[in-house]
Structure formats: structure tokens, C-alpha cells
Design a protein around this motif. Structure first.
Motif, PDB file in Angstrom:
ATOM      1  N   PRO A  34       0.691  -1.209   0.014  1.00 39.59           N
ATOM      2  CA  PRO A  34      -0.084   0.023   0.164  1.00 39.59           C
ATOM      3  C   PRO A  34       0.945   1.374  -0.028  1.00 39.59           C
ATOM      4  N   LEU A  35       2.135   1.183   0.715  1.00 38.31           N
ATOM      5  CA  LEU A  35       2.951   2.416   0.728  1.00 38.31           C
ATOM      6  C   LEU A  35       3.214   2.912  -0.631  1.00 38.31           C
ATOM      7  N   MET A  36       3.678   1.691  -1.353  1.00 33.15           N
ATOM      8  CA  MET A  36       4.468   2.033  -2.907  1.00 33.15           C
ATOM      9  C   MET A  36       3.311   2.496  -3.875  1.00 33.15           C
ATOM     10  N   GLY A  37       2.173   1.799  -3.580  1.00 28.62           N
ATOM     11  CA  GLY A  37       0.926   2.150  -4.608  1.00 28.62           C
ATOM     12  C   GLY A  37       0.436   3.748  -4.236  1.00 28.62           C
ATOM     13  N   GLY A  38       0.407   3.946  -2.958  1.00 29.33           N
ATOM     14  CA  GLY A  38      -0.054   5.338  -2.540  1.00 29.33           C
ATOM     15  C   GLY A  38       0.968   6.331  -3.108  1.00 29.33           C
ATOM     16  N   ILE A  39       2.189   6.026  -2.720  1.00 25.51           N
ATOM     17  CA  ILE A  39       3.312   7.223  -3.066  1.00 25.51           C
ATOM     18  C   ILE A  39       3.335   7.125  -4.460  1.00 25.51           C
ATOM     19  N   ILE A  40       3.232   6.047  -5.446  1.00 26.96           N
ATOM     20  CA  ILE A  40       3.370   6.389  -6.855  1.00 26.96           C
ATOM     21  C   ILE A  40       1.964   7.214  -7.492  1.00 26.96           C
ATOM     22  N   ALA A  41       0.810   6.609  -6.917  1.00 24.57           N
ATOM     23  CA  ALA A  41      -0.472   7.443  -7.381  1.00 24.57           C
ATOM     24  C   ALA A  41      -0.413   8.606  -6.859  1.00 24.57           C
ATOM     25  N   ALA A  42       0.126   9.102  -5.803  1.00 18.45           N
ATOM     26  CA  ALA A  42       0.092  10.579  -5.284  1.00 18.45           C
ATOM     27  C   ALA A  42       0.891  11.211  -6.376  1.00 18.45           C
TER      28      ALA A  42
END
Length: 474
Positions: A185-193
């Protein structure tokens, strides 16, 4: 009498899906017996096929929402359109690119030698399959998207511990899986942001938005095409041909450049006559978002169908050969049960999770949903390159959280800047601060809690199921 009839129809409506699901499971079980020639011990295959069909229904009801939820929440697709596209793409991915070989001990969770006895292995796989299905069913009922891979892993671990002790578990592998709860979730959230920040900086908050969109939307489409080509090559097509990271990078680069060149005139033509405002940009992102949702569903069907049919294929192999080997071929009829089950589960029970993922965590539009879809593909590629274990479910939902939290931060920064210009900053009441939250904290806490307890909960359920099955068999 009319009121009684209306009340009966109203109360019976939720049971329609349950009834159709029971029909599907009831069809899959005897079909398995017929297709295996009703060999000795076929009652075990019948039960395993019923459990596999039940698991496939739950994967369709829960996991597919992560692919279609953003597109529905952004109003790029209707619910009916999303279900139709997902059903077709999931089935195509499972049947055309689904794994013909699968690890029966679920990626090295337990030592195969500890379950070398055929009957013990079959009982463990039955318990793992049933417990994973029960847990995903419960998570769908409470409205929490969870990783079906983690549910299967927990089921295999729990049955293995009861059958052969704690020493049979590969704890280093389990540690890597636990790390994925945070990494995904951290990688997904950072890249999406980061993607959303780029779109705001280069397209949404410039004097001429349409001119900026003509430059950058084709670039973003090229990035999306390259990322999904790599994603499909590494996740969806790895069972058809051997593709390493270098080959996937070449495939992605070629596809990205090609679709960038193709999309330049298309975006220019589509943007003619659009007004210079953010609402007009939604038109340009709608089609790429729909395509990305379909591609995600294809890759998901190819990659995650093994969660439903892997243990079933292992049981069929063990029944026919008496060998609990680490990898077995999946018969086509087993793949068909998985593909049909995922599609039926999506159509019967998928709308609840699709609405929750698409609308209830945070508000999405085509630009934000596009960032979520692109983040899912890019994160899987980055994690594969770094050798990190990730969950596609956690990535997609983490990307939605990332977009929502970035919007909260961005609006707070704009409000502070406006206050500095207009007047000295006034304190904001706690109620007003809570009203301005763009991510629902109740959903956030529910989903995080479900993620954390998925492996231990499915392991506990599997241990109980194994003891029950052993008692009934004994």
C-alpha cells in the motif's frame, strides 16, 4: 395479499445471489466427477471442486472490485459495463494466460516433505481452500477488500502447522509476506500521489489546460501502455512464454512509444472545442481509464486464478498419482471452474465492493482513477525489479488512499496560502477540520484491520477445518 407479496419479493431479493451461487457450486462438483472419470476416491474430488468453485466465487466478489472500482467511481463506466468488461477480461486472462503449472504448497509456505503422505496432504489442501474461501466471504460481507493470495497462504500455513508442526513452515517466506502488508500500500499510494501531483502541476493548474493536455495526455497514455505491456508480460503472460525483466522492459518501451505516437492525433482531435477548464479534461482521461481497467482485469484473471484452482489441481494430482509434488499441471476443466466462478462471483456479489472501492473511500474522477490504475501496474513492475513481495489488492487500495490523502494535503496547502494573502490565519474548529477530510477514516481503519488479520484469521480457520476434516475422515 399484495403487500405480503411485495414484502416477500423484497426480503427474498438478497437470496437470489446465494441461490445462484449454490447452483454453480452444485454444478461444478458433479461435473468434476464426470470429467475425472469417477475414479476411486472421486468423492474427494467432488468436495474439492465444490470448495474451489466457492473460492472462485469469493475472488470474483472481492478481488475484482480493486480493478473496476476506480473506473466506476470516476463515472467512466456504468456498473453494468464494468461487470461485463471485467467478466470477459477476467475469464480471458484465466483461460488464455492462466498458469498451467502452479505451486501446490503456495510459493514455499510449508515443506512438501512434511506432508508426503497422500491423505494428509489432501486434507491440508481441502482445509486451506475452505478456510480461505470462508475468510474472503466474511471480508466481502463486511465490505473490506482483502488479498485472496494472503488468505490462501494463511490457509496453507494453518493446515500445515496442525498437520506437521511449526517446524514445517518457512518463516522467512512468511516474514516477506508480512512485509508486503506495509510495502504494497505504501508503494501504491506514493506512486499514485506522485502521478496526481504531476497532472495537477503540468495540466490542471496552468493557464491553457487544453494545450497542456495535448502535450502531456499522449505522454501519460504512452507511459500507461508501456507499464501495462510490462505488467502483462511479467504477470499475465509468464505462463505462456519465459519473459525476464530485460525482455519486459523492451516490450514496454516499444509499446509505450507506439501508443504515444498513435495517441497524439487522437487526443488533438478529441480536444477540439473543449473549454479551458478542469471538467473538460475528464473527457480525455475516460477512454484510457476504461482500457486500463480491462487490462488490469485480464492480468488479474491470469495471475490470481491459481488462488482458486491451485489447491484443487494439487488434490486432483495427488488423487491420481499419490504424489504431493511442488508443482503440478492444471487441467483445463479446473481452469474453467476458476474462470466461471470468478465471473459469476463478480456479477452476483461484486457491485457492493466496487461501490465501496470506487465511491466510499474517497471521491474519484477520471484523472485520479487513472493515477490509481497506472500506479497498480508501475508498482508491480518496480516491486518485481526490487524483488519485493507485493499484493495487487493492497497496491490498488493503497493507491486510492494515496490519492485521497494527497488531495487533503493539497487543499490544506492552498487554504493556508489563501489565508496568508487575505488575512491573518484564523484557527479552524475541530468539527470543520473533520468535515474537510477527503478520506473516510472508518473505511481506512476497517480495511487496514482486515489486511493485518487476514493471514492469522485464515490460518486459524484452516486449523479448525483441518481438525474437522480429519475427524470426519477418521
Amino acid at each position: 395479499m399484495s403487500l405480503l407479496e411485495s414484502a416477500s419479493l423484497y426480503t427474498a431479493r438478497p437470496l437470489v445471489g446465494v441461490g445462484l451461487s449454490l447452483l454453480f457450486v452444485g454444478f461444478a462438483a458433479p461435473a468434476a466427477a464426470l470429467l475425472t472419470g469417477a475414479a476411486p476416491g472421486s468423492i474427494v474430488i467432488i468436495v474439492a471442486a465444490a470448495f474451489g468453485a466457492y473460492m472462485a466465487l469469493n475472488i470474483g466478489a472481492n478481488d475484482v472490485a480493486n480493478n473496476m472500482g476506480p473506473a466506476v467511481g470516476a463515472n467512466a463506466l456504468s456498473m453494468a459495463g464494468a461487470i461485463a468488461i471485467a467478466a470477459i477480461c477476467e475469464s480471458a486472462g484465466a483461460l488464455l494466460a492462466g498458469g498451467d503449472v502452479v505451486s501446490t504448497i503456495s510459493k514455499g509456505i510449508i515443506d512438501p516433505a512434511s506432508l508426503s503422505e497422500g491423505s494428509l496432504f489432501i486434507q491440508a489442501m481441502l482445509a486451506a481452500l475452505l478456510s480461505a474461501a470462508l475468510w474472503v466471504n466474511l471480508a466481502t460481507w463486511i465490505g473490506a477488500p482483502v488479498s485472496t493470495t494472503h488468505a490462501v497462504v494463511g490457509g496453507v500455513m494453518g493446515a500445515g502447522i496442525v498437520a506437521a508442526g511449526f517446524g514445517t513452515v518457512n518463516w522467512s517466506t512468511m516474514g516477506a509476506i508480512a512485509a508486503s502488508w506495509v510495502i504494497s500500500p505504501l508503494m501504491g499510494g506514493i506512486i499514485a500521489a506522485a502521478m496526481l501531483a504531476f497532472i495537477k502541476w503540468k495540466v490542471m493548474y496552468v493557464p491553457d489546460r487544453i494545450a497542456a493536455a495535448r502535450v502531456w495526455v499522449p505522454v501519460l497514455i504512452g507511459i500507461m501502455s508501456g507499464a501495462f505491456s510490462m505488467y502483462l508480460a511479467m504477470k499475465g503472460l509468464k505462463h505462456l512464454m519465459k519473459i525476464d525483466l530485460h525482455d519486459a522492459l523492451i516490450i514496454g518501451a516499444v509499446a509505450g512509444v507506439f501508443f504515444w505516437l498513435v495517441s497524439v492525433p487522437l487526443v488533438r482531435r478529441q480536444s477540439r472545442g473543449l473549454e479551458n477548464r478542469n471538467a473538460s479534461l475528464k473527457v480525455l482521461f475516460r477512454l484510457p481509464l476504461v482500457v486500463s481497467a480491462g487490462l488490469l482485469s485480464f492480468a488479474h484473471g491470469a495471475n490470481d486464478v491459481a488462488n482458486a484452482v491451485g489447491p484443487l489441481a494439487a488434490i486432483v494430482h495427488a488423487m491420481s498419482s499419490g504424489d504431493a509434488s511442488e508443482s503440478v499441471a492444471i487441467p483445463m476443466w479446473v481452469m474453467v471452474i476458476g474462470a466461471l466462478g470468478i465471473s459469476c462471483g463478480l456479477m452476483l456479489f461484486g457491485p457492493k465492493l466496487i461501490r465501496m472501492v470506487g465511491n466510499q473511500i474517497t471521491k474519484l474522477n477520471p484523472m485520479r482513477a487513472y493515477c490509481v490504475a497506472l500506479s497498480a501496474a508501475v508498482t508491480v513492475i518496480a516491486a518485481s525489479w526490487l524483488g519485493l513481495p507485493v499484493s495487487s489488492t493492497h497496491i490498488a487500495v493503497g493507491a486510492i488512499f494515496g490519492v485521497g490523502f494527497f488531495r487533503e494535503w493539497f487543499m490544506e496547502m492552498r487554504a493556508r496560502r489563501a489565508n496568508r494573502v487575505r488575512s491573518p490565519r484564523k484557527p479552524i474548529a475541530a468539527e470543520e477540520r473533520q468535515r474537510r477530510k477527503l478520506v473516510r477514516r472508518s473505511h481506512f481503519m476497517t480495511i487496514i484491520a482486515a489486511w493485518i488479520i487476514t493471514v492469522p484469521a485464515s490460518a486459524l480457520l484452516s486449523a479448525l477445518c483441518f481438525l474437522l476434516i480429519s475427524t470426519l475422515v477418521g
